[in-house]
Design a protein around this motif. Structure first.
Motif, mmCIF file in Angstrom:
data_model
loop_
_atom_site.group_PDB
_atom_site.id
_atom_site.type_symbol
_atom_site.label_atom_id
_atom_site.label_comp_id
_atom_site.label_asym_id
_atom_site.label_seq_id
_atom_site.Cartn_x
_atom_site.Cartn_y
_atom_site.Cartn_z
ATOM 1 N N ASN A 78 -11.158 -3.906 0.635
ATOM 2 C CA ASN A 78 -11.405 -3.020 -0.395
ATOM 3 C C ASN A 78 -11.394 -3.676 -1.754
ATOM 4 O O ASN A 78 -12.423 -3.504 -2.617
ATOM 5 C CB ASN A 78 -10.230 -1.927 -0.481
ATOM 6 C CG ASN A 78 -10.765 -0.805 0.468
ATOM 7 O OD1 ASN A 78 -11.898 -0.519 0.932
ATOM 8 N ND2 ASN A 78 -9.686 -0.037 0.770
ATOM 9 N N ALA A 79 -10.453 -4.755 -1.696
ATOM 10 C CA ALA A 79 -10.330 -5.211 -3.256
ATOM 11 C C ALA A 79 -11.634 -6.421 -3.199
ATOM 12 O O ALA A 79 -12.305 -6.644 -4.143
ATOM 13 C CB ALA A 79 -9.112 -6.164 -3.079
ATOM 14 N N GLU A 106 3.749 -1.916 -1.910
ATOM 15 C CA GLU A 106 3.965 -0.459 -1.772
ATOM 16 C C GLU A 106 3.908 -0.036 -0.346
ATOM 17 O O GLU A 106 4.494 0.884 0.132
ATOM 18 C CB GLU A 106 2.728 0.118 -2.450
ATOM 19 C CG GLU A 106 3.100 0.546 -3.897
ATOM 20 C CD GLU A 106 1.496 0.738 -4.596
ATOM 21 O OE1 GLU A 106 0.776 1.470 -4.186
ATOM 22 O OE2 GLU A 106 1.494 0.777 -5.974
ATOM 23 N N GLN A 107 3.135 -0.944 0.574
ATOM 24 C CA GLN A 107 3.090 -0.275 1.921
ATOM 25 C C GLN A 107 4.045 -1.134 2.627
ATOM 26 O O GLN A 107 4.023 -0.975 3.995
ATOM 27 C CB GLN A 107 1.491 -0.816 2.302
ATOM 28 C CG GLN A 107 0.577 -0.066 1.564
ATOM 29 C CD GLN A 107 -0.672 -0.848 1.969
ATOM 30 O OE1 GLN A 107 -0.733 -1.930 2.536
ATOM 31 N NE2 GLN A 107 -1.804 0.009 1.707
ATOM 32 N N LEU A 116 -3.098 -8.284 -6.215
ATOM 33 C CA LEU A 116 -3.044 -7.445 -5.284
ATOM 34 C C LEU A 116 -1.678 -6.908 -4.661
ATOM 35 O O LEU A 116 -1.250 -6.358 -3.632
ATOM 36 C CB LEU A 116 -3.848 -7.974 -4.043
ATOM 37 C CG LEU A 116 -5.366 -7.359 -3.854
ATOM 38 C CD1 LEU A 116 -6.062 -8.187 -2.949
ATOM 39 C CD2 LEU A 116 -5.707 -6.147 -4.315
ATOM 40 N N ASP A 117 -0.573 -7.963 -5.282
ATOM 41 C CA ASP A 117 0.652 -7.867 -4.777
ATOM 42 C C ASP A 117 1.626 -6.572 -4.973
ATOM 43 O O ASP A 117 2.161 -6.165 -3.793
ATOM 44 C CB ASP A 117 1.739 -9.323 -5.433
ATOM 45 C CG ASP A 117 1.531 -8.955 -6.964
ATOM 46 O OD1 ASP A 117 0.433 -8.542 -7.473
ATOM 47 O OD2 ASP A 117 2.495 -9.248 -7.954
ATOM 48 N N HIS A 118 1.090 -5.983 -5.957
ATOM 49 C CA HIS A 118 1.846 -4.514 -6.081
ATOM 50 C C HIS A 118 1.568 -3.580 -5.139
ATOM 51 O O HIS A 118 2.272 -2.918 -4.361
ATOM 52 C CB HIS A 118 1.754 -4.265 -7.497
ATOM 53 C CG HIS A 118 2.568 -4.818 -8.552
ATOM 54 N ND1 HIS A 118 3.764 -4.831 -8.490
ATOM 55 C CD2 HIS A 118 2.167 -5.785 -9.566
ATOM 56 C CE1 HIS A 118 4.481 -5.651 -9.572
ATOM 57 N NE2 HIS A 118 3.115 -5.888 -9.869
ATOM 58 N N ARG A 119 0.351 -3.507 -4.863
ATOM 59 C CA ARG A 119 -0.495 -2.738 -4.057
ATOM 60 C C ARG A 119 -0.262 -2.911 -2.279
ATOM 61 O O ARG A 119 0.217 -1.960 -1.643
ATOM 62 C CB ARG A 119 -2.117 -2.903 -3.868
ATOM 63 C CG ARG A 119 -2.697 -1.692 -3.298
ATOM 64 C CD ARG A 119 -4.107 -2.016 -3.755
ATOM 65 N NE ARG A 119 -4.477 -2.192 -5.154
ATOM 66 C CZ ARG A 119 -5.682 -1.612 -5.788
ATOM 67 N NH1 ARG A 119 -6.095 -0.697 -5.066
ATOM 68 N NH2 ARG A 119 -5.705 -1.773 -6.956
ATOM 69 N N VAL A 120 0.134 -4.062 -2.170
ATOM 70 C CA VAL A 120 0.534 -4.669 -0.843
ATOM 71 C C VAL A 120 1.980 -4.259 -0.620
ATOM 72 O O VAL A 120 2.527 -3.624 0.510
ATOM 73 C CB VAL A 120 0.301 -5.996 -0.555
ATOM 74 C CG1 VAL A 120 1.001 -6.407 1.017
ATOM 75 C CG2 VAL A 120 -1.364 -6.275 -0.485
ATOM 76 N N GLU A 135 -3.292 -2.419 7.796
ATOM 77 C CA GLU A 135 -3.510 -1.826 6.529
ATOM 78 C C GLU A 135 -3.755 -3.014 5.413
ATOM 79 O O GLU A 135 -4.471 -2.782 4.533
ATOM 80 C CB GLU A 135 -2.248 -1.315 6.059
ATOM 81 C CG GLU A 135 -1.774 0.248 6.528
ATOM 82 C CD GLU A 135 -0.426 0.527 6.444
ATOM 83 O OE1 GLU A 135 0.291 -0.029 5.182
ATOM 84 O OE2 GLU A 135 0.010 1.684 6.680
ATOM 85 N N THR A 166 -6.729 -3.157 2.824
ATOM 86 C CA THR A 166 -6.639 -3.449 1.451
ATOM 87 C C THR A 166 -7.275 -4.569 0.700
ATOM 88 O O THR A 166 -8.093 -4.530 -0.270
ATOM 89 C CB THR A 166 -4.794 -3.640 0.978
ATOM 90 O OG1 THR A 166 -4.391 -2.687 1.434
ATOM 91 C CG2 THR A 166 -4.773 -3.840 -0.264
#
Ligand code: FAD
Length: 452
Positions: free
Chosen positions: A117-118, A73-74, A67-71, A110, A114
């Motif tokens: 959802n994951a 991004e925000q 999840l590092d990339h997704r987090v 947020e 995230t």
């Protein structure tokens, strides 16, 4: 409950939701019971800080869950502290050597969404609007309050990720008392907001954590991705001026900001409304002598070791707990062994970061604009360049590395003594006896690789 690979997590906040993903990805069947409604449907209910600083330990844990990339991004990058003294020029003090050593400002809401959802994608069953009420550990039954009454759920083992006021902890205490101690800080906090400019930009440097140090109190501001900043005013709850006891009205707040934080006034147009509306938050450190109850329950995150927020590590430490517990559950077939090994690994480290978090409040509010501190910081970077394996600045060890917090604390204590001794009575770096400083480093600090 017959299924030995099933776990029930209490609390779907930051730690509960991340742990759920990690466990589900490793083949556990996981249920999460959360007292609030689903933030993806009802909006995030908040309660604690609006944004948080994410550092290497938390980022590593997110990476384990993919999840590092997704987090990121925000997130908004923060390179260092932007210090705003009452008199004199503001300046950026970098946290690390370059942009590989930065922290990230993220929105709590947020991030929580995230993570939920994951967890759901990984197969976790999420149960919202179900606060834990009581636990029968003998019968392994947990009772949750639901909008329609009660839900009695059999469990294999419970994991308490239900935050500082943990109900599971209270239920464990009722069965086998802890030696539990909560030390309340005599300072509290209130959040305010810097909105974007009319054209939608950040009003001040976005890639920094801003600090207005004022001795026994301070303001900080962290950027949000919608180009606002969340400002947090920390000051004593009672007594000396200024304190929350003496500043209770928007007018009194206005006067405080006019005299002590004048450069922030044009930035916070709704100061009066924010001050009147937002509550005063309380802060505490929680100490327990044990985190688990046989093979029946274990605590993680704030439920086990709430700390004051001044090192920005509460969530980072909670995320480290998640990785550690998931690893121990992988390694030990017996839950009681896994819980025991987890506690033995994490308790000394949680105690270390709790202590460092308390110490960092004094540094942030009172030292960051002090000449002696700045000289020590200069020497710290010089010694790091001269002895990269031995002298690693305190903030770097805590924030940009994953060496155990207890090791970081022990080495920081030695390093602080070296810095104080070497800079005593000096104003500039070129006045120091560098050979003597080198000798102290070589004599007192083992290379980090020797500890591996
Ligand atoms: P929580 O985030 O508190 O989550 C607990 C969850 O359990 C919640 O969703 C709650 O609704 C649920 N719950 C509670 N009771 C029950 C019940 N009976 N039944 C079911 N569910 C229940 N940390 C950082 O790393 N960086 C920072 O910059 C930072 N800044 C902070 C600033 C402030 C002002 C504060 C107060 C804290 C800050 N922290 C920071 C610390 C961080 O907020 C916590 O360490 C982190 O939230 C801990 O996560 P948790 O999941 O253990 O607990």
């Amino acid at each position: 409950m017959a299924d030995a690979k099933q776990l029930t997590i209490i609390g779907g906040g930051l730690a509960g939701a991340l742990l759920a993903s990690l466990l589900a990805q490793r083949g556990w069947q996981v249920d999460v019971f959360e007292q609030r409604g689903d933030p993806r449907v009802e909006g995030y209910a908040g309660g604690r800080s609006i944004n948080l600083a994410l550092a290497e330990r938390g980022l590593y844990a997110l990476k384990q869950a993919g999840l590092d990339h997704r987090v990121l991004e925000q997130a908004v990058m923060m390179r260092g502290r932007f210090v705003h003294p009452l008199a004199g020029a503001s300046q950026l003090q970098r946290y690390g050597r370059d942009d590989s050593e930065v922290i990230w400002s993220i929105s709590r809401g947020e991030l929580n969404i995230t993570l939920l959802n994951a967890a759901e994608r990984a197969g976790v069953r999420l149960h919202f609007n179900q606060p834990l009420k009581s636990v029968d550990f003998e019968a392994r039954l947990a009772t949750f309050e639901t909008p329609d009454g009660e839900n009695v759920v059999p469990f294999n083992a419970l994991i308490g990720a239900d935050g500082a006021g943990s109900t599971l902890r209270a239920q464990m205490h009722a069965t086998l008392p802890f030696d539990e101690r909560t030390e309340w800080l005599d300072h509290g906090y209130k959040e305010l907001e810097i909105p974007p400019t009319a054209s939608g930009d950040f009003r001040i440097e976005p890639n920094a954590l801003h600090i207005w140090p004022r001795g026994h109190y301070m303001c900080i501001a962290l950027p949000n991705d919608e180009r606002t900043f969340t400002v947090t005013l920390f000051m004593p709850l009672k007594g000396v001026y200024p304190s929350f006891e003496l500043i209770t009205t928007p007018d009194a707040a206005q006067t405080l900001f006019e005299t002590q934080f004048p450069d922030t006034l044009p930035l916070i147009p709704d100061l009066a409304e924010d001050f009147a509306r937002n509550p005063v938050g309380k802060l505490a450190t929680l100490y327990l002598d044990r985190w688990h109850l046989a093979d029946k329950a274990v605590l993680i995150g704030d439920a086990a070791h709430a700390m004051v927020p001044f090192h920005g590590q509460g969530m980072n430490c909670a995320f480290e707990d998640c990785v550690s517990l998931a690893n121990h559950l992988d390694r030990s077939p017996a839950l009681s062994d896994a819980f025991q090994a987890f506690s033995e690994e994490r308790m000394p480290n949680a105690a270390a970061i709790q202590q460092m978090a308390l110490e960092n409040y004094v540094e942030m509010r009172d030292k960051v604009d002090d000449a002696a501190f700045l000289l020590q910081r200069e020497l710290e970077l010089t010694l790091q360049a001269r002895h990269p394996e031995r002298f690693i600045p305190h903030y770097t060890m805590v924030t940009f590395m994953r060496i155990p917090y207890a090791v970081a604390l022990a080495r920081s204590d030695i390093q602080r003594d070296i810095l104080v001794a070497a800079t005593h009575g000096k104003q500039r770096l070129d006045e120091l006896d560098m050979a003597q400083a080198d000798a102290m480093v070589l004599a007192q600090l083992q290379p980090l690789s020797d500890l591996a």
